[in-house]
Design a protein around this motif. Structure first.
Motif, PDB file in Angstrom:
ATOM      1  N   ASP A 286       0.794  -1.102   0.049  1.00  0.00           N
ATOM      2  CA  ASP A 286       0.005   0.019   0.060  1.00  0.00           C
ATOM      3  C   ASP A 286       0.918   1.080  -0.153  1.00  0.00           C
ATOM      4  O   ASP A 286       2.125   1.134   0.075  1.00  0.00           O
ATOM      5  CB  ASP A 286      -0.960   0.040   1.021  1.00  0.00           C
ATOM      6  CG  ASP A 286      -0.388  -0.011   2.536  1.00  0.00           C
ATOM      7  OD1 ASP A 286       1.051   0.080   2.756  1.00  0.00           O
ATOM      8  OD2 ASP A 286      -1.025  -0.169   3.577  1.00  0.00           O
ATOM      9  N   HIS A 289      -1.704   6.819  -0.566  1.00  0.00           N
ATOM     10  CA  HIS A 289      -3.061   6.959  -1.209  1.00  0.00           C
ATOM     11  C   HIS A 289      -4.026   6.116  -0.347  1.00  0.00           C
ATOM     12  O   HIS A 289      -5.182   6.413  -0.149  1.00  0.00           O
ATOM     13  CB  HIS A 289      -3.023   6.914  -2.769  1.00  0.00           C
ATOM     14  CG  HIS A 289      -4.443   6.783  -3.383  1.00  0.00           C
ATOM     15  ND1 HIS A 289      -5.327   7.851  -3.061  1.00  0.00           N
ATOM     16  CD2 HIS A 289      -4.680   5.993  -4.099  1.00  0.00           C
ATOM     17  CE1 HIS A 289      -6.286   7.428  -4.205  1.00  0.00           C
ATOM     18  NE2 HIS A 289      -5.966   6.361  -4.474  1.00  0.00           N
ATOM     19  N   TYR A 290      -3.658   4.492  -0.519  1.00  0.00           N
ATOM     20  CA  TYR A 290      -4.339   3.464   0.064  1.00  0.00           C
ATOM     21  C   TYR A 290      -4.647   3.598   1.628  1.00  0.00           C
ATOM     22  O   TYR A 290      -5.732   3.488   2.046  1.00  0.00           O
ATOM     23  CB  TYR A 290      -3.934   2.330  -0.205  1.00  0.00           C
ATOM     24  CG  TYR A 290      -4.124   1.819  -1.699  1.00  0.00           C
ATOM     25  CD1 TYR A 290      -5.068   0.793  -1.808  1.00  0.00           C
ATOM     26  CD2 TYR A 290      -3.552   2.497  -2.859  1.00  0.00           C
ATOM     27  CE1 TYR A 290      -5.533   0.182  -3.207  1.00  0.00           C
ATOM     28  CE2 TYR A 290      -4.010   2.050  -3.996  1.00  0.00           C
ATOM     29  CZ  TYR A 290      -4.911   0.788  -4.170  1.00  0.00           C
ATOM     30  OH  TYR A 290      -5.446   0.317  -5.290  1.00  0.00           O
ATOM     31  N   LEU A 293      -7.956   6.059   1.949  1.00  0.00           N
ATOM     32  CA  LEU A 293      -9.296   5.589   1.399  1.00  0.00           C
ATOM     33  C   LEU A 293     -10.275   5.535   2.693  1.00  0.00           C
ATOM     34  O   LEU A 293      -9.832   5.577   3.805  1.00  0.00           O
ATOM     35  CB  LEU A 293      -9.182   4.294   0.700  1.00  0.00           C
ATOM     36  CG  LEU A 293      -8.147   4.303  -0.470  1.00  0.00           C
ATOM     37  CD1 LEU A 293      -8.071   2.846  -0.866  1.00  0.00           C
ATOM     38  CD2 LEU A 293      -8.430   5.372  -1.481  1.00  0.00           C
ATOM     39  N   PRO A 296      -9.460   1.930   4.334  1.00  0.00           N
ATOM     40  CA  PRO A 296      -7.907   1.597   4.081  1.00  0.00           C
ATOM     41  C   PRO A 296      -7.576   0.060   3.808  1.00  0.00           C
ATOM     42  O   PRO A 296      -8.177  -0.748   4.368  1.00  0.00           O
ATOM     43  CB  PRO A 296      -7.175   2.052   5.035  1.00  0.00           C
ATOM     44  CG  PRO A 296      -7.900   3.087   5.687  1.00  0.00           C
ATOM     45  CD  PRO A 296      -9.471   2.511   5.423  1.00  0.00           C
ATOM     46  N   TYR A 298      -4.719  -3.083   1.733  1.00  0.00           N
ATOM     47  CA  TYR A 298      -3.546  -3.212   0.747  1.00  0.00           C
ATOM     48  C   TYR A 298      -4.167  -3.805  -0.891  1.00  0.00           C
ATOM     49  O   TYR A 298      -5.232  -3.939  -0.810  1.00  0.00           O
ATOM     50  CB  TYR A 298      -2.905  -4.615   1.420  1.00  0.00           C
ATOM     51  CG  TYR A 298      -2.592  -4.637   2.687  1.00  0.00           C
ATOM     52  CD1 TYR A 298      -2.390  -3.315   3.348  1.00  0.00           C
ATOM     53  CD2 TYR A 298      -2.182  -5.745   3.344  1.00  0.00           C
ATOM     54  CE1 TYR A 298      -1.911  -3.494   4.730  1.00  0.00           C
ATOM     55  CE2 TYR A 298      -1.547  -5.883   4.714  1.00  0.00           C
ATOM     56  CZ  TYR A 298      -1.440  -4.765   5.255  1.00  0.00           C
ATOM     57  OH  TYR A 298      -0.838  -4.717   6.410  1.00  0.00           O
ATOM     58  N   THR A 299      -3.257  -3.411  -1.561  1.00  0.00           N
ATOM     59  CA  THR A 299      -3.574  -4.123  -3.041  1.00  0.00           C
ATOM     60  C   THR A 299      -2.394  -5.088  -3.235  1.00  0.00           C
ATOM     61  O   THR A 299      -1.523  -5.309  -2.461  1.00  0.00           O
ATOM     62  CB  THR A 299      -3.650  -2.807  -3.906  1.00  0.00           C
ATOM     63  OG1 THR A 299      -4.091  -3.319  -5.369  1.00  0.00           O
ATOM     64  CG2 THR A 299      -2.273  -2.083  -4.214  1.00  0.00           C
ATOM     65  N   TYR A 315      -2.707  -1.867  -8.210  1.00  0.00           N
ATOM     66  CA  TYR A 315      -2.943  -0.630  -7.925  1.00  0.00           C
ATOM     67  C   TYR A 315      -3.743   0.249  -8.758  1.00  0.00           C
ATOM     68  O   TYR A 315      -3.532   0.315  -9.918  1.00  0.00           O
ATOM     69  CB  TYR A 315      -1.202  -0.203  -7.845  1.00  0.00           C
ATOM     70  CG  TYR A 315      -1.356   1.149  -7.210  1.00  0.00           C
ATOM     71  CD1 TYR A 315      -1.201   1.443  -5.891  1.00  0.00           C
ATOM     72  CD2 TYR A 315      -1.307   2.381  -8.154  1.00  0.00           C
ATOM     73  CE1 TYR A 315      -1.126   2.724  -5.422  1.00  0.00           C
ATOM     74  CE2 TYR A 315      -1.144   3.768  -7.542  1.00  0.00           C
ATOM     75  CZ  TYR A 315      -1.049   3.678  -6.163  1.00  0.00           C
ATOM     76  OH  TYR A 315      -0.997   4.873  -5.699  1.00  0.00           O
ATOM     77  N   ALA A 319      -8.287   5.057  -6.939  1.00  0.00           N
ATOM     78  CA  ALA A 319      -9.232   4.449  -6.071  1.00  0.00           C
ATOM     79  C   ALA A 319      -9.752   5.170  -4.965  1.00  0.00           C
ATOM     80  O   ALA A 319      -9.231   6.126  -4.395  1.00  0.00           O
ATOM     81  CB  ALA A 319      -8.326   3.373  -5.122  1.00  0.00           C
TER      82      ALA A 319
END
Length: 320
Positions: A286, A289-290, A293, A296, A298-299, A315, A319
């Motif tokens: 992450d 930016h993540y 969110l 929040p 992980y990606t 990613y 988002a």
């Protein structure tokens, strides 16, 4: 009226009667003519369609009631047929009759395999009213509950614990309350866990009840034929990802790699891969930016463990 006219009328009536008898659906006798293009997916519960090679919707409903007799009712449950690409052909049985605004109430959804009658997924939705803020059981206790539940359903299949986390629940009326423990076991194929196959369990952090369960087995072991010893190390895969992100998105403040694990990829994600199912380094990460969110999280990215290619990166700079 003359006898001639009466005779003609009798003949006409007799002919019409013969037509009605001969044509199914006009007289109400025999089987009605089926409508054109009958629906094949998401069939409502009012249509108890039978599966010629498996179970009917009514049978699926009975299976769900037997599994959850305190939640799913004979008169309140509904079912529909799910027949979609990349999913098991199944009956979805729902009972949303309980008012979740009342303390202690629960609703349930159950997915029953239309061919075998196996319950391969279910979800129990509990009301938040009256729930404490903090869990009443620990993560260790939840894992013990999950292991016992999985042990009764895995048939000795080799599994590996991949994910365990606590998820609180929140609503505008109750605020944050105790939620569930999310626990996922990956199916081991040639001693490497699958990215998709395995068992997922959610344990109620207050009662210890199994709130959600699913089992997935979509990977063909024979398609997992590449060497299980990676040609690219996990550190090299992480550097490949960092370079890819830099070249694609520029600087990502707060970029953090959380876990890098060797996995068999999701088969349907790479149908044209020349050597069956790819062996990948699955990297969770992450950034700032993540972190920002609303929820929040992980990606992920999939790096080929033999070639070092970036097969997928999830990613999303947009988002929200």
């Amino acid at each position: 009226m003359s006898k001639k006219i009466i005779g003609i009328l009798i003949i006409i009536c007799a002919v019409l009667a013969l037509i009605l008898i001969a044509v199914p659906g006009l007289s109400g006798a025999g089987n009605p003519i089926p409508p054109p293009n009958p629906p094949t997916t998401d069939i409502p519960a009012t249509t108890p369609i039978a599966n010629a090679t498996g179970i009917t919707g009514d049978e699926a409903k009975a299976i769900a009631i037997a599994a959850f007799p305190a939640i799913i009712g004979v008169d309140t449950a509904e079912f529909r047929l799910i027949d979609q690409p990349h999913s098991r052909r199944s009956w979805q049985v729902d009972d949303f009759s309980a008012d979740l605004g009342m303390p202690g109430t629960r609703n349930a959804q159950v997915w029953v395999d239309a061919n075998t009658g196996e319950i391969y997924q279910f979800a129990v939705h509990a009301g938040k009213q009256g729930r404490p803020v903090d869990p009443a059981i620990t993560m260790e206790e939840a894992c013990t509950i999950a292991e016992r539940y999985i042990g009764n359903r895995s048939d000795g299949e080799p599994l590996e614990l991949l994910v365990k986390r606590y998820d609180a629940e929140e609503s505008p009326l109750t605020g944050k309350v105790a939620g569930t423990y999310f626990i996922r076991y990956g199916r081991l194929i040639h001693s490497v866990p699958s990215a998709t196959d395995g068992h997922t369990v959610e344990v109620d952090a207050v009662t210890g009840e199994i709130r959600q369960f699913s089992i997935d087995r979509e990977t063909d072991e024979e398609a997992c034929r590449v060497a299980t010893d990676p040609s690219v190390s996990s550190a090299q895969a992480e550097e490949v990802l960092k370079k890819y992100l830099q070249e694609t998105y520029g600087d990502l403040p707060g970029l953090t790699i959380h876990e890098t694990g060797l996995r068999w990829a999701v088969p349907r994600a790479y149908p044209d891969y020349p050597d069956g199912v790819p062996l990948i380094w699955q990297i969770s990460f992450d950034d700032d930016h993540y972190h920002s969110l609303t929820c929040p999280h992980y990606t992920y990215a999939d790096i080929d463990a033999h070639t070092g290619d970036v097969l997928s990166c999830y990613y999303r700079p947009d988002a929200t």
